[in-house]
Design a protein around this motif. Structure first.
Motif, PDB file in Angstrom:
ATOM      1  N   GLY B  96      21.521 -60.767  38.207  1.00 30.01           N
ATOM      2  CA  GLY B  96      21.516 -59.306  38.159  1.00 30.01           C
ATOM      3  C   GLY B  96      20.141 -58.720  38.400  1.00 30.01           C
ATOM      4  O   GLY B  96      20.009 -57.521  38.665  1.00 30.01           O
ATOM      5  N   MET B  97      19.114 -59.562  38.346  1.00 27.94           N
ATOM      6  CA  MET B  97      17.754 -59.064  38.473  1.00 27.94           C
ATOM      7  C   MET B  97      17.421 -58.563  39.870  1.00 27.94           C
ATOM      8  O   MET B  97      16.517 -57.751  40.058  1.00 27.94           O
ATOM      9  CB  MET B  97      16.744 -60.137  38.040  1.00 27.94           C
ATOM     10  CG  MET B  97      16.562 -60.247  36.537  1.00 27.94           C
ATOM     11  SD  MET B  97      16.116 -58.674  35.781  1.00 27.94           S
ATOM     12  CE  MET B  97      14.442 -58.489  36.340  1.00 27.94           C
ATOM     13  N   ARG B  98      18.153 -59.104  40.874  1.00 26.86           N
ATOM     14  CA  ARG B  98      17.888 -58.638  42.233  1.00 26.86           C
ATOM     15  C   ARG B  98      18.092 -57.124  42.345  1.00 26.86           C
ATOM     16  O   ARG B  98      17.244 -56.401  42.840  1.00 26.86           O
ATOM     17  CB  ARG B  98      18.811 -59.368  43.225  1.00 26.86           C
ATOM     18  CG  ARG B  98      18.412 -59.192  44.688  1.00 26.86           C
ATOM     19  CD  ARG B  98      19.482 -59.735  45.620  1.00 26.86           C
ATOM     20  NE  ARG B  98      19.821 -61.141  45.350  1.00 26.86           N
ATOM     21  CZ  ARG B  98      19.130 -62.173  45.813  1.00 26.86           C
ATOM     22  NH1 ARG B  98      18.096 -61.979  46.576  1.00 26.86           N
ATOM     23  NH2 ARG B  98      19.495 -63.400  45.518  1.00 26.86           N
ATOM     24  N   TRP B 117       4.936 -45.375  31.326  1.00 28.03           N
ATOM     25  CA  TRP B 117       5.726 -46.137  32.298  1.00 28.03           C
ATOM     26  C   TRP B 117       6.857 -46.873  31.608  1.00 28.03           C
ATOM     27  O   TRP B 117       7.913 -47.086  32.174  1.00 28.03           O
ATOM     28  CB  TRP B 117       4.834 -47.127  33.050  1.00 28.03           C
ATOM     29  CG  TRP B 117       4.071 -46.467  34.176  1.00 28.03           C
ATOM     30  CD1 TRP B 117       2.731 -46.357  34.278  1.00 28.03           C
ATOM     31  CD2 TRP B 117       4.649 -45.859  35.325  1.00 28.03           C
ATOM     32  NE1 TRP B 117       2.382 -45.702  35.423  1.00 28.03           N
ATOM     33  CE2 TRP B 117       3.562 -45.382  36.095  1.00 28.03           C
ATOM     34  CE3 TRP B 117       5.958 -45.612  35.772  1.00 28.03           C
ATOM     35  CZ2 TRP B 117       3.741 -44.708  37.315  1.00 28.03           C
ATOM     36  CZ3 TRP B 117       6.114 -44.944  36.977  1.00 28.03           C
ATOM     37  CH2 TRP B 117       5.027 -44.501  37.732  1.00 28.03           C
ATOM     38  N   ARG B 118       6.593 -47.214  30.359  1.00 31.47           N
ATOM     39  CA  ARG B 118       7.603 -47.935  29.609  1.00 31.47           C
ATOM     40  C   ARG B 118       8.895 -47.133  29.526  1.00 31.47           C
ATOM     41  O   ARG B 118       9.977 -47.622  29.862  1.00 31.47           O
ATOM     42  CB  ARG B 118       7.036 -48.195  28.211  1.00 31.47           C
ATOM     43  CG  ARG B 118       8.004 -48.901  27.312  1.00 31.47           C
ATOM     44  CD  ARG B 118       7.312 -49.194  25.995  1.00 31.47           C
ATOM     45  NE  ARG B 118       8.275 -49.758  25.090  1.00 31.47           N
ATOM     46  CZ  ARG B 118       7.955 -50.573  24.111  1.00 31.47           C
ATOM     47  NH1 ARG B 118       6.686 -50.900  23.936  1.00 31.47           N
ATOM     48  NH2 ARG B 118       8.875 -51.028  23.297  1.00 31.47           N
ATOM     49  N   ASN B 125      16.320 -48.283  34.312  1.00 28.29           N
ATOM     50  CA  ASN B 125      17.270 -49.360  34.043  1.00 28.29           C
ATOM     51  C   ASN B 125      17.007 -49.929  32.659  1.00 28.29           C
ATOM     52  O   ASN B 125      15.892 -50.365  32.362  1.00 28.29           O
ATOM     53  CB  ASN B 125      17.116 -50.473  35.091  1.00 28.29           C
ATOM     54  CG  ASN B 125      18.340 -51.387  35.081  1.00 28.29           C
ATOM     55  OD1 ASN B 125      18.779 -51.830  34.036  1.00 28.29           O
ATOM     56  ND2 ASN B 125      18.879 -51.631  36.272  1.00 28.29           N
ATOM     57  N   PRO B 126      18.031 -49.935  31.775  1.00 31.37           N
ATOM     58  CA  PRO B 126      17.814 -50.407  30.400  1.00 31.37           C
ATOM     59  C   PRO B 126      17.420 -51.890  30.330  1.00 31.37           C
ATOM     60  O   PRO B 126      16.935 -52.343  29.300  1.00 31.37           O
ATOM     61  CB  PRO B 126      19.179 -50.183  29.725  1.00 31.37           C
ATOM     62  CG  PRO B 126      20.152 -49.963  30.818  1.00 31.37           C
ATOM     63  CD  PRO B 126      19.402 -49.453  32.020  1.00 31.37           C
ATOM     64  N   PRO B 131      13.667 -58.558  26.455  1.00 28.57           N
ATOM     65  CA  PRO B 131      12.597 -59.548  26.663  1.00 28.57           C
ATOM     66  C   PRO B 131      12.958 -60.552  27.774  1.00 28.57           C
ATOM     67  O   PRO B 131      12.090 -61.017  28.510  1.00 28.57           O
ATOM     68  CB  PRO B 131      12.488 -60.260  25.315  1.00 28.57           C
ATOM     69  CG  PRO B 131      13.236 -59.424  24.339  1.00 28.57           C
ATOM     70  CD  PRO B 131      14.195 -58.573  25.086  1.00 28.57           C
ATOM     71  N   ASP B 132      14.274 -60.873  27.910  1.00 29.31           N
ATOM     72  CA  ASP B 132      14.719 -61.847  28.916  1.00 29.31           C
ATOM     73  C   ASP B 132      14.244 -61.488  30.314  1.00 29.31           C
ATOM     74  O   ASP B 132      13.866 -62.360  31.105  1.00 29.31           O
ATOM     75  CB  ASP B 132      16.257 -61.930  28.934  1.00 29.31           C
ATOM     76  CG  ASP B 132      16.774 -62.876  27.861  1.00 29.31           C
ATOM     77  OD1 ASP B 132      15.915 -63.381  27.100  1.00 29.31           O
ATOM     78  OD2 ASP B 132      17.998 -63.084  27.794  1.00 29.31           O
TER      79      ASP B 132
END
Lengths: 367, 397
Positions: B96-98, B117-118, B125-126, B131-132
């Motif tokens: 899903g990171m793509r 920026w955080r 995108n939540p 952390p993953d």
């Protein structure tokens, strides 16, 4: 005669024929007996059928017709491994992946002999061929002569009564060959085995054999002891193949108690009458070069003719003289190198002479 | 030492060959193998992000500095068209990171900076809160990595840092490697069983017949691999020659046609046929050098044909068996086209998996790791072989 049971010959060939393609006979109507303990040589040019004869005896080839018997029993259905015959091959056929000792032990292992006895037999066989201490070597580490000694030992180690040798010395140089001829003869006498030996080298055959069978084109021309073959050839092929002979073509004029008169190139020659040559038959008169005498005096021999010296070669122990006589210009005389051999020169007119019994009227080859 | 005259000429003449080997073999192989453990892309493209993550504990989202760095580096990568080189590796570590990366990169460009920026990124995108996500980026950012090898060996790095086996249902590469080794071994043995008598027949026939027989071995060898493999499809498929014949003869009912292709049977049959000449030729070469008098001598010494074969003939053909076996095995272990064409689902081998990762999934690192493992397996077998039989005794025809 002295009460002993008469044993059959060790080996008998009875009307044996062999063809590979049903049209060319490699061996034709062969009849031959070999006695126990005899050293018999099959001698002939290559392609004369001698090796095929040996291979049929060993069981690698089957006769197309006829029968081979060993000790009186036909061996037709017996495969080679059941015949118990030692065979020595020209290329030695030692197994390269086994040591010398392994090669010698092989025939004993397949016979199920126990290891201690096997070892003892191997040692004895190595001693027999004077190769003690070579048991751990590989065949590839030995010279040709040594390999052949091992091959002979391997063919003897299981104590066969019969050993066949197919040109075993063919690949060796002359000196080694002579040495091994003597060795083979010594071993054969020592063990009393029957040997059938194949060679195309007539000197080898003469030096080693009790009897020699001369082969040509699938037939045996004559079987006899070496000296008989040399002195009393029955056929022109034998006369020319064994040693050297002058062969003069002629026609039988008359026959009188073992001596016949032969017309050669308009002259008359007295010769021993061989076989059943009739009067008027074509013949080849065979005269050994060393039995010819060159002299200037007349009247010493039954056969004397004028000849012209064509050529002289000095060969150390003898002179080889080529002469024109009796319609040929290649009549050879060997004159021993002794003091006073006459001082003949090419071009000289001389008298050549020989005794009646030193020349033999043989059946001409054309059949 | 200075080279002069003919020696220098000889060396010069071999230079084009050396250059060719270097350019066409050593360099590509080295590059590919290096990809299995060296992945500098992410580290090169996101250097500041990774630097900001340095020292992050891994519990909860990282510091603002990391968010600021990635908010700057992602659009930059997008403009330089290098974003895909980041998205692929990271996506493999967290699926899903793509999408997360490409969308974020696009939206950050249009987002007004509002102090954090955080918050901006989490707003886009939540996933940026988890952390993953950051762990995946951090892991993909290591230049030297063993994770392809771990994956190729069906291992995984547990959260506590230890290495262990993957859950059973996701282990695919080791079973496939085993299958490949077993199939190669089976094909080798089958080739030996079929090839040994053929080679013996050729070696002992008279010249005319042996030339004809040799030609019959060589003609298929010269025929295109594709033609031979498709010929097996014609023969073995459900509506193929053999099945139709069996049905016509009434040996099998029409509804139960045999499945002889697109499975392991198909792979086995076609590979054995294709690789047979590599077994026959070395065997033939060795057998021809054994004089026929050896078997005659064995017989004359009292050995029956079986004893003669086992004690005299077979040992002398061992170098040929070794050479042929090694040749067939090594070719089989890397075989690709034949299993791809006739293997179906169950008849695929490790090479087909490597091809998949090179051509389809574009996971070159994993493909390279699998190739390396294959290479090591072959070299290991080669060493065992040379220890057992001796490489100098091998005869390659």
């Amino acid at each position: 005669m002295n009460g002993k049971k008469i044993l059959p010959p060790h080996i008998e060939y009875i009307s044996v024929r062999k063809t590979y393609d049903r049209s060319n006979w490699v061996v034709r109507d062969l009849d031959l007996h070999v006695q126990r303990g005899e050293f018999l040589t099959l001698l002939g040019p290559s392609g004369s059928g001698k090796t095929t004869c040996l291979m049929m005896l060993a069981g690698f080839e089957a006769p197309s017709a006829g029968e081979i018997r060993i000790n009186g029993a036909p061996v037709g259905g017996l495969p080679p491994d059941k015949r118990g015959i030692g065979v020595v091959f020209q290329n030695y056929a030692l197994f390269p992946h086994m040591t010398v000792g392994g090669n010698l032990a092989f025939p004993l292992e397949v016979r199920g002999m126990a290891a201690p006895e096997r070892q003892e037999r191997v040692e004895r066989a190595l001693a027999l061929v004077r190769m003690e201490g070579f048991g751990d070597r590989r065949p590839g580490q030995l010279s040709g002569g040594q390999q052949q000694r091992i091959a002979i030992a391997r063919a003897l180690v299981f104590e066969p009564e019969l050993v066949l040798m197919d040109e075993p010395l063919g690949a060796l140089d002359r000196r080694l060959r002579e040495e091994l001829q003597y060795e083979i003869r010594r071993i054969q006498r020592q063990l009393g085995v029957t040997v059938v030996y194949v060679t195309h080298d007539q000197q080898e055959a003469m030096a080693m054999s009790d009897r020699v069978a001369v082969f040509q084109a699938g037939r045996i021309e004559q079987v006899a002891a070496p000296e008989v073959l040399y002195e009393e050839p029955q056929r022109a092929f034998v006369a020319s193949f064994i040693g050297e002979n002058n062969l003069l073509p002629g026609r039988v004029l008359s026959i009188n108690r073992g001596v016949c008169a032969v017309e050669v190139d308009g002259r008359q020659i007295e010769a021993a009458h061989v076989g059943d040559l009739p009067v008027g038959a074509d013949t080849l008169v065979a005269i050994r070069p060393e039995r010819v005498t060159i002299s200037h005096e007349a009247g010493r021999f039954a056969n004397e003719h004028e000849a012209t010296v064509e050529d002289i070669s000095f060969l150390g122990d003898h002179l080889r003289v080529r002469l024109s006589v009796c319609g040929t210009s290649s009549f050879i005389a060997k004159i021993p190198n002794i003091v006073g051999h006459g001082g003949i020169l090419p071009g000289d007119l001389v008298r050549v002479g020989w005794a009646t019994l030193d020349c033999r009227a043989l059946e001409a080859e054309s059949k | 030492m200075r080279l002069r005259g003919p020696r220098a000429t000889a060396v010069a003449l071999t230079l084009p060959l050396l250059a060719f080997i270097a350019a066409s073999f050593v360099a590509p192989l080295g590059t590919l193998l290096s990809k299995s453990a060296y992945e500098p892309n992410v580290a090169n493209i996101l250097p500041r992000t990774l630097a900001a993550l340095d020292g992050w504990s891994g519990d909860g989202p990282p510091a603002e500095a990391a968010f600021a760095a990635i908010a700057e580096e992602l659009p930059k990568a997008r403009q330089e068209r290098t974003l895909v080189r980041v998205a692929g590796p990271v996506n493999r570590l967290k699926s899903g990171m793509r999408r997360v990366l490409t969308r974020t990169a696009r939206q950050v460009e249009t987002t007004e900076f509002a102090g954090s920026w955080r918050e901006a990124l989490i707003g886009i995108n939540p996933a940026w809160e988890e952390p993953d996500t950051w762990l995946a980026i951090q892991a993909a950012g290591t230049r030297f990595t063993l994770r392809h090898y771990l994956q190729a060996l069906d291992l995984e790095r547990r959260p506590d840092g230890s290495i262990g086996l993957q859950p059973e249902e996701s282990r695919i590469y080791m079973p496939l490697l085993w299958r490949t080794l077993l199939v190669s071994l089976g094909v080798t043995l089958l080739c030996l069983a079929i090839g040994y008598p053929i080679a013996h027949l050729i070696a002992t026939s008279p010249p005319k017949r042996s030339n004809l027989l040799l030609l019959m071995v060589l003609v298929p060898f010269w025929t295109s691999l594709l033609v031979r493999t498709t010929a097996w499809i014609v023969l073995l498929q459900r509506q193929g020659v053999i099945n139709s014949l069996l049905v016509a003869l009434g040996l099998t009912p029409d509804s139960e046609r045999l499945e002889m292709i697109y499975n392991m049977t198909g792979t086995f049959t076609a590979m054995t046929h294709v690789l047979l000449p590599f077994m026959v030729l070395p065997l033939y070469s060795v057998m021809r050098s054994i004089p026929p008098t050896h078997m005659a001598a064995a017989a004359s010494l009292g050995a029956n044909p079986v004893q003669g074969f086992i004690r005299v003939y077979l040992p002398q053909t061992l170098p040929g068996i070794g050479a042929g076996g090694l040749l067939v095995f090594i070719l089989a272990i890397g075989y690709y086209i034949t299993p791809a064409l006739v293997g179906g689902r169950s008849g695929q081998l490790i090479s087909n998996m490597i091809a998949y990762h090179v051509q389809t999934s574009l996971n070159w690192g994993l493909a390279a790791a699998l190739s390396s493992i294959l290479l090591v397996a072959v070299l290991g077998l080669y060493l065992i072989y040379s220890r057992l039989i001796g490489i100098d005794r091998m005869r390659l025809g």
